[in-house]
Motif scaffolding. Structure first.
Motif, PDB file in Angstrom:
ATOM      1  N   PHE A 262      53.913  39.008  35.164  1.00 27.86           N
ATOM      2  CA  PHE A 262      54.250  40.051  36.122  1.00 27.86           C
ATOM      3  C   PHE A 262      53.935  39.560  37.536  1.00 27.86           C
ATOM      4  CE2 PHE A 262      53.394  41.999  32.094  1.00 27.86           C
ATOM      5  CZ  PHE A 262      54.347  42.999  31.969  1.00 27.86           C
ATOM      6  N   ALA A 263      54.514  40.242  38.525  1.00 25.75           N
ATOM      7  CA  ALA A 263      54.295  39.872  39.919  1.00 25.75           C
ATOM      8  C   ALA A 263      54.120  41.128  40.755  1.00 25.75           C
ATOM      9  CB  ALA A 263      55.457  39.041  40.448  1.00 25.75           C
ATOM     10  N   ALA A 264      53.403  40.991  41.858  1.00 29.99           N
ATOM     11  CA  ALA A 264      53.250  42.101  42.797  1.00 29.99           C
ATOM     12  C   ALA A 264      53.348  41.558  44.215  1.00 29.99           C
ATOM     13  CB  ALA A 264      51.916  42.811  42.586  1.00 29.99           C
ATOM     14  N   ILE A 265      54.210  42.184  45.018  1.00 29.18           N
ATOM     15  CA  ILE A 265      54.355  41.834  46.432  1.00 29.18           C
ATOM     16  C   ILE A 265      53.562  42.861  47.233  1.00 29.18           C
ATOM     17  CG2 ILE A 265      56.012  41.476  48.307  1.00 29.18           C
ATOM     18  CD1 ILE A 265      58.161  41.104  46.089  1.00 29.18           C
ATOM     19  N   LEU A 266      52.677  42.378  48.110  1.00 34.77           N
ATOM     20  CA  LEU A 266      51.782  43.258  48.859  1.00 34.77           C
ATOM     21  C   LEU A 266      52.025  43.112  50.360  1.00 34.77           C
ATOM     22  CD1 LEU A 266      48.516  42.313  46.895  1.00 34.77           C
ATOM     23  CD2 LEU A 266      50.194  44.087  46.306  1.00 34.77           C
ATOM     24  N   PRO A 267      52.945  43.903  50.941  1.00 33.11           N
ATOM     25  CA  PRO A 267      53.219  43.807  52.386  1.00 33.11           C
ATOM     26  C   PRO A 267      51.992  44.178  53.216  1.00 33.11           C
ATOM     27  CG  PRO A 267      54.949  45.020  51.236  1.00 33.11           C
ATOM     28  CD  PRO A 267      53.808  44.883  50.277  1.00 33.11           C
ATOM     29  N   ASP A 268      51.884  43.560  54.405  1.00 30.80           N
ATOM     30  CA  ASP A 268      50.800  43.861  55.346  1.00 30.80           C
ATOM     31  C   ASP A 268      49.422  43.750  54.695  1.00 30.80           C
ATOM     32  OD1 ASP A 268      52.603  44.434  57.460  1.00 30.80           O
ATOM     33  OD2 ASP A 268      52.949  46.423  56.622  1.00 30.80           O
ATOM     34  N   THR A 269      49.261  42.771  53.848  1.00 26.93           N
ATOM     35  CA  THR A 269      47.987  42.565  53.148  1.00 26.93           C
ATOM     36  C   THR A 269      47.579  41.108  53.278  1.00 26.93           C
ATOM     37  OG1 THR A 269      48.589  44.275  51.532  1.00 26.93           O
ATOM     38  CG2 THR A 269      46.804  42.782  50.921  1.00 26.93           C
ATOM     39  N   ASP A 270      46.315  40.871  53.667  1.00 26.96           N
ATOM     40  CA  ASP A 270      45.827  39.496  53.741  1.00 26.96           C
ATOM     41  C   ASP A 270      45.195  39.108  52.408  1.00 26.96           C
ATOM     42  OD1 ASP A 270      43.334  40.697  53.656  1.00 26.96           O
ATOM     43  OD2 ASP A 270      42.896  40.377  55.775  1.00 26.96           O
ATOM     44  N   ILE A 271      44.682  37.879  52.326  1.00 29.57           N
ATOM     45  CA  ILE A 271      44.199  37.369  51.046  1.00 29.57           C
ATOM     46  C   ILE A 271      42.967  38.124  50.561  1.00 29.57           C
ATOM     47  CG2 ILE A 271      42.684  35.561  51.964  1.00 29.57           C
ATOM     48  CD1 ILE A 271      45.140  35.243  48.979  1.00 29.57           C
ATOM     49  N   ARG A 272      42.136  38.613  51.477  1.00 31.85           N
ATOM     50  CA  ARG A 272      40.970  39.400  51.068  1.00 31.85           C
ATOM     51  C   ARG A 272      41.396  40.718  50.439  1.00 31.85           C
ATOM     52  NH1 ARG A 272      36.747  39.868  55.869  1.00 31.85           N
ATOM     53  NH2 ARG A 272      35.649  41.011  54.211  1.00 31.85           N
ATOM     54  N   GLY A 273      42.380  41.359  51.062  1.00 31.33           N
ATOM     55  CA  GLY A 273      42.898  42.602  50.497  1.00 31.33           C
ATOM     56  C   GLY A 273      43.577  42.363  49.160  1.00 31.33           C
ATOM     57  N   ALA A 274      44.283  41.238  49.043  1.00 29.23           N
ATOM     58  CA  ALA A 274      44.966  40.899  47.793  1.00 29.23           C
ATOM     59  C   ALA A 274      43.956  40.699  46.671  1.00 29.23           C
ATOM     60  CB  ALA A 274      45.807  39.640  47.982  1.00 29.23           C
ATOM     61  N   ARG A 275      42.808  40.054  46.980  1.00 35.18           N
ATOM     62  CA  ARG A 275      41.785  39.856  45.954  1.00 35.18           C
ATOM     63  C   ARG A 275      41.263  41.206  45.445  1.00 35.18           C
ATOM     64  NH1 ARG A 275      38.324  35.734  44.744  1.00 35.18           N
ATOM     65  NH2 ARG A 275      38.712  34.608  46.698  1.00 35.18           N
ATOM     66  N   THR A 276      41.045  42.132  46.381  1.00 36.29           N
ATOM     67  CA  THR A 276      40.543  43.451  45.999  1.00 36.29           C
ATOM     68  C   THR A 276      41.508  44.148  45.049  1.00 36.29           C
ATOM     69  OG1 THR A 276      39.371  43.677  48.106  1.00 36.29           O
ATOM     70  CG2 THR A 276      39.817  45.700  46.878  1.00 36.29           C
ATOM     71  N   ILE A 277      42.796  44.110  45.387  1.00 34.60           N
ATOM     72  CA  ILE A 277      43.813  44.747  44.541  1.00 34.60           C
ATOM     73  C   ILE A 277      43.911  44.040  43.195  1.00 34.60           C
ATOM     74  CG2 ILE A 277      46.282  45.222  44.324  1.00 34.60           C
ATOM     75  CD1 ILE A 277      46.325  45.494  47.419  1.00 34.60           C
ATOM     76  N   ALA A 278      43.872  42.708  43.205  1.00 37.40           N
ATOM     77  CA  ALA A 278      43.980  41.939  41.966  1.00 37.40           C
ATOM     78  C   ALA A 278      42.809  42.233  41.034  1.00 37.40           C
ATOM     79  CB  ALA A 278      44.050  40.449  42.289  1.00 37.40           C
ATOM     80  N   GLU A 279      41.605  42.309  41.586  1.00 30.63           N
ATOM     81  CA  GLU A 279      40.435  42.623  40.764  1.00 30.63           C
ATOM     82  C   GLU A 279      40.534  44.038  40.189  1.00 30.63           C
ATOM     83  OE1 GLU A 279      38.045  41.151  39.477  1.00 30.63           O
ATOM     84  OE2 GLU A 279      37.857  39.229  40.509  1.00 30.63           O
ATOM     85  N   LYS A 280      41.065  44.941  40.985  1.00 34.18           N
ATOM     86  CA  LYS A 280      41.255  46.314  40.511  1.00 34.18           C
ATOM     87  C   LYS A 280      42.209  46.340  39.317  1.00 34.18           C
ATOM     88  CE  LYS A 280      42.641  50.864  42.281  1.00 34.18           C
ATOM     89  NZ  LYS A 280      43.257  51.569  43.434  1.00 34.18           N
ATOM     90  N   ILE A 281      43.302  45.580  39.408  1.00 33.13           N
ATOM     91  CA  ILE A 281      44.268  45.503  38.305  1.00 33.13           C
ATOM     92  C   ILE A 281      43.621  44.858  37.083  1.00 33.13           C
ATOM     93  CG2 ILE A 281      46.403  44.405  37.533  1.00 33.13           C
ATOM     94  CD1 ILE A 281      47.421  44.688  40.448  1.00 33.13           C
ATOM     95  N   ARG A 282      42.924  43.737  37.304  1.00 33.81           N
ATOM     96  CA  ARG A 282      42.296  43.016  36.181  1.00 33.81           C
ATOM     97  C   ARG A 282      41.323  43.912  35.426  1.00 33.81           C
ATOM     98  NH1 ARG A 282      37.806  40.787  34.762  1.00 33.81           N
ATOM     99  NH2 ARG A 282      36.766  41.362  36.706  1.00 33.81           N
ATOM    100  N   LYS A 283      40.477  44.631  36.146  1.00 34.65           N
ATOM    101  CA  LYS A 283      39.489  45.508  35.513  1.00 34.65           C
ATOM    102  C   LYS A 283      40.161  46.685  34.800  1.00 34.65           C
ATOM    103  CE  LYS A 283      35.800  44.353  38.797  1.00 34.65           C
ATOM    104  NZ  LYS A 283      34.977  44.837  39.926  1.00 34.65           N
ATOM    105  N   ALA A 284      41.231  47.212  35.409  1.00 33.82           N
ATOM    106  CA  ALA A 284      41.929  48.348  34.798  1.00 33.82           C
ATOM    107  C   ALA A 284      42.577  47.953  33.477  1.00 33.82           C
ATOM    108  CB  ALA A 284      42.986  48.891  35.768  1.00 33.82           C
ATOM    109  N   VAL A 285      43.162  46.750  33.419  1.00 33.70           N
ATOM    110  CA  VAL A 285      43.764  46.269  32.169  1.00 33.70           C
ATOM    111  C   VAL A 285      42.680  46.066  31.116  1.00 33.70           C
ATOM    112  CG1 VAL A 285      44.975  44.341  31.066  1.00 33.70           C
ATOM    113  CG2 VAL A 285      45.758  45.187  33.290  1.00 33.70           C
TER     114      VAL A 285
END
Length: 353
Positions: A262-285
């Motif tokens: 799967f893929a996710a495009i995150l507009p107006d997001t830097d790498i720190r914000g992307a890590r936060t979102i990715a960790e949120k997804i990983r933990k939720a799964v």
């Protein structure tokens, strides 16, 4: 076209799986049979997979008869969605033709009425007795009534046609939206991902903003599929897809990239914000426990590995995807069930051959 190492390895696995199916069934690897088995191995057509799963024998092989049957069903004929698009397009074209004919009839009637007025004007310029004037007035009244009736008919036809065309337009819009959805997971498909990524990249270059890309892969999915079957595997894909989508917001775009990725495009997001979102997804799964619907058997938890990369204004789409893919493979190599960003030491250190 350049192909990332991840894409290459994934398509190679699908190829081996397709050839293995043909070999077990002793079916010659003609292009059309190979296409069918490759599509099955990639999992991109839910209906085809369900159909083949029903026909697989106890030894997990197909017969030549089954292969021919499914090929004719899915490849010789247009898909239901394609048929719907064609049908709606043809019907809309028919409605537009009907409107054009109604307009032509109205124009002919109007031209006839105009001619009658011109003729009456010429007659009135000459000497006209009372009887001739009465006849002329009667003729003009008749022509006016015809014109009013024609206008009324045109108005009714246009009203009905407008409603029909509006309804057909809604159907066409719905069908077009469906072409951008993955039929199994009901989130955006690869076509939608490609279009959206191009749009976000072009906007980013124009405005000077940045965005990030997440690439996600279900850990040990093949083993899970082999142990519990394709229907349970499909359940896993749907679960992960909905988890990814529910943990994004705003203009973020979740899609099924292919197979179990799967893929996710995150507009107006830097790498720190992307890590936060990715960790949120990983933990939720990881927090979700999977149950086999038919028996309520607990199958354990599933995990995902995630790679994150931030767009650089001088790079191409392929380079961005390739870097995010590299981060994903680093996450796999480092033990799975983790997030690796391009800024992490694990990704930046030289790879061991």
């Amino acid at each position: 076209m350049l192909v990332s190492e991840h894409d290459y390895q994934r398509t190679l696995e699908y190829s081996f799986a397709a050839l293995g199916m043909l070999k077990r069934a002793k079916i010659p690897p003609y292009p059309h049979f190979y296409e069918l088995c490759y599509t099955y191995a990639s999992g991109i057509n839910e209906q085809l997979n369900e159909r083949l799963n029903m026909l697989l024998g106890e030894d997990n092989t197909l017969s030549m008869e089954n292969v021919l049957q499914v090929y004719r069903e899915f490849f010789d004929n247009p898909s239901d969605l394609e048929s719907r698009l064609t049908s709606v397009s043809q019907e809309m074209s028919s409605k537009i033709d009907a409107v054009n004919r109604a307009m032509d009839d109205a124009i002919d009637t109007a031209e006839g009425y105009s001619g009658s007025l011109d003729k009456a004007e010429q007659q009135l310029l000459g000497a006209v007795d009372q009887e001739a004037l009465r006849i002329l007035a009667k003729q003009l009244l008749h022509e006016t009534q015809k014109m009013q009736e024609a206008n009324k008919n045109l108005e009714e036809k246009l009203k009905v046609s407008k409603q029909d065309i509006s309804s057909l337009k809604r159907d066409l819009d719905t069908a077009r939206r469906e072409t951008m959805l993955d039929p199994l997971t009901k989130i955006a498909n690869r076509k939608s991902f490609d279009q959206r990524l191009k749009q976000v990249l072009e906007l980013s270059k124009k405005t000077g903003t940045t965005f990030c890309l997440l690439m996600m892969d279900i850990d040990h999915f093949k083993a899970f599929n082999d142990n519990y079957g394709h229907q349970t595997g499909d359940q896993v894909l749907r679960l992960v897809a909905m988890t990814v989508k529910s943990n994004l917001k705003g203009r973020d775009h979740a899609s099924r990239f292919g197979g179990e990725e799967f893929a996710a495009i995150l507009p107006d997001t830097d790498i720190r914000g992307a890590r936060t979102i990715a960790e949120k997804i990983r933990k939720a799964v990881h927090a979700k426990e999977l149950l086999k619907r038919s028996t309520n058997e607990k199958l354990g938890r599933i995990t995902v590995s995630i790679g994150a990369a931030q767009f650089r204004h001088e790079e191409s789409i392929h380079e961005l995807i390739d870097r995010a893919d590299g981060c994903l493979y680093t996450a796999k190599r480092c033990g799975r069930n983790r997030v690796i960003c391009e800024t992490d030491e694990e990704f930046r250190k030289p790879k061991v051959a």
